[in-house]
Design a protein around this motif. Sequence first.
Motif, mmCIF file in Angstrom:
data_model
loop_
_atom_site.group_PDB
_atom_site.id
_atom_site.type_symbol
_atom_site.label_atom_id
_atom_site.label_comp_id
_atom_site.label_asym_id
_atom_site.label_seq_id
_atom_site.Cartn_x
_atom_site.Cartn_y
_atom_site.Cartn_z
ATOM 1 N N ALA A 197 60.716 6.754 22.890
ATOM 2 C CA ALA A 197 61.341 6.344 21.716
ATOM 3 C C ALA A 197 60.737 5.218 21.128
ATOM 4 O O ALA A 197 60.525 5.431 19.793
ATOM 5 N N HIS A 198 60.788 4.194 21.564
ATOM 6 C CA HIS A 198 60.250 3.215 20.898
ATOM 7 C C HIS A 198 58.909 2.997 20.341
ATOM 8 O O HIS A 198 58.379 2.748 19.279
ATOM 9 N N GLN A 199 58.110 3.823 21.197
ATOM 10 C CA GLN A 199 56.634 3.887 20.817
ATOM 11 C C GLN A 199 56.654 4.734 19.633
ATOM 12 O O GLN A 199 55.653 4.421 18.875
ATOM 13 N N ALA A 200 57.377 5.715 19.438
ATOM 14 C CA ALA A 200 57.401 6.512 18.427
ATOM 15 C C ALA A 200 58.033 6.208 16.976
ATOM 16 O O ALA A 200 58.453 6.839 16.146
ATOM 17 N N GLY A 201 58.326 4.929 17.096
ATOM 18 C CA GLY A 201 59.190 4.301 16.086
ATOM 19 C C GLY A 201 60.478 4.655 15.862
ATOM 20 O O GLY A 201 61.198 4.357 14.750
ATOM 21 N N GLN A 202 61.373 5.314 16.870
ATOM 22 C CA GLN A 202 62.592 5.599 16.763
ATOM 23 C C GLN A 202 63.473 4.306 17.218
ATOM 24 O O GLN A 202 62.913 3.484 18.062
ATOM 25 N N ASP A 203 64.682 4.276 16.690
ATOM 26 C CA ASP A 203 65.699 3.353 16.940
ATOM 27 C C ASP A 203 66.438 3.859 18.420
ATOM 28 O O ASP A 203 66.857 4.781 18.314
ATOM 29 N N VAL A 204 66.035 3.218 19.310
ATOM 30 C CA VAL A 204 66.630 3.692 20.587
ATOM 31 C C VAL A 204 68.010 3.951 20.678
ATOM 32 O O VAL A 204 68.457 4.981 21.286
ATOM 33 N N SER A 205 68.800 2.913 20.111
ATOM 34 C CA SER A 205 70.111 3.340 20.121
ATOM 35 C C SER A 205 70.737 4.425 19.344
ATOM 36 O O SER A 205 71.640 5.026 19.723
ATOM 37 N N ALA A 206 69.986 4.397 18.072
ATOM 38 C CA ALA A 206 70.278 5.655 17.214
ATOM 39 C C ALA A 206 70.067 6.844 18.164
ATOM 40 O O ALA A 206 70.734 7.904 17.868
ATOM 41 N N ALA A 207 68.688 6.815 18.682
ATOM 42 C CA ALA A 207 68.481 8.175 19.524
ATOM 43 C C ALA A 207 69.686 8.254 20.488
ATOM 44 O O ALA A 207 70.042 9.630 20.700
ATOM 45 N N ILE A 208 70.087 7.469 21.130
ATOM 46 C CA ILE A 208 70.985 7.655 22.331
ATOM 47 C C ILE A 208 72.449 8.232 21.457
ATOM 48 O O ILE A 208 72.985 9.304 22.187
ATOM 49 N N ARG A 209 72.698 7.859 20.493
ATOM 50 C CA ARG A 209 73.843 8.270 19.717
ATOM 51 C C ARG A 209 73.792 9.805 19.236
ATOM 52 O O ARG A 209 74.539 10.238 19.501
ATOM 53 N N ARG A 210 72.632 10.220 18.920
ATOM 54 C CA ARG A 210 72.130 11.412 18.435
ATOM 55 C C ARG A 210 72.302 12.462 19.529
ATOM 56 O O ARG A 210 73.044 13.543 19.344
ATOM 57 N N LEU A 211 71.472 12.090 20.574
ATOM 58 C CA LEU A 211 71.542 12.837 21.589
ATOM 59 C C LEU A 211 73.135 12.952 22.532
ATOM 60 O O LEU A 211 73.320 14.069 22.939
ATOM 61 N N ALA A 212 73.512 12.007 22.518
ATOM 62 C CA ALA A 212 74.875 11.777 23.211
ATOM 63 C C ALA A 212 75.929 12.643 22.469
ATOM 64 O O ALA A 212 77.115 13.296 23.112
ATOM 65 N N ALA A 213 75.943 12.714 21.235
ATOM 66 C CA ALA A 213 76.627 13.445 20.471
ATOM 67 C C ALA A 213 76.697 14.998 20.698
ATOM 68 O O ALA A 213 77.757 15.711 20.088
ATOM 69 N N GLU A 214 75.546 15.494 21.182
ATOM 70 C CA GLU A 214 75.352 16.936 21.262
ATOM 71 C C GLU A 214 76.110 17.226 22.532
ATOM 72 O O GLU A 214 76.005 16.729 23.586
#
Length: 290
Positions: A197-214
């Motif tokens: 996620a970090h290599q791809a320029g994603q905010d890791v914490s935001a990615a966690i929130r997004r996937l955890a909400a599913e």
Amino acid sequence: MTVHDDSARAPAGASGHLSPVLSAAASAGDLAAVRAAAERFGAIELSVDFALDDITPEHVRALRSIGEEHGASFSVHAPFRDVNIASLNDGVFEAAKRDTLRAMDLALGVGAQVLNVHPGIHAYFPADRHPEMKARERDVVEALCRSGQEGGVRVAIENLIDTNSHFEDTWTLDGLLALVRAVDSPVLGFCLDTGHAHQAGQDVSAAIRRLAAEESGLGRARSALFHLHVHDNHGGPIDEHLPLTEGSIGWSDVVRTLNEVGFDGRVVFENRGLERQELARGRWEAMVAG
């Protein structure tokens, strides 16, 4: 059959004390490495790249015996090197499907709780062929989920790095979300790889929130994020697989976010060598305690 769980899961969005299962990583083909990991960790992710042909029924029994002897649980990482479950080359696709299903057989054989799988890649096929490729990917994932649901193994789809042979939606997370929604299986969810996620320029914490909400499939009110690969890097272009805090990921925010969403799945320290994995675990535990 009931799917293996490390603990009762909190609903998406729940907060509480962060207490995931902390896991080493080792090659399934190296019994000495697996034993060493079992002696130092309570969980091990078994990688099967370059090892599938060595995994006989006797080998599976030996792996299971190591786990029982040390009270260690397993997850399995399906092969991904030179493997593409979305390939339009029939020979490549059939080999990839076969080897990925063999990884599920290993997971079932050792009583693993999770099978981690990389999504397919476009490998430079033109965009007008991508829908066919996504259909092939879904075919493999559906087959994995059928076996996993019957045998009690959850299937985690992992986000990839940003590179020009990968579908863009495998690092923006859109493709992972679409795949999980399309298959709609109660055993299917996500592995969030922090370094990818970090290599791809994603905010890791935001990615966690997004996937955890599913929520996981079939309307079950539980988070579909149940697996983490934890390692660090400096944001690209190389995914360095450093122990956490040696790159530029904001780990204090990551740990806080995981606590906020009630994550209680598996945390696999994906660093080269058991000593570096132990170093990463110590740093993780210090952050959680602090």
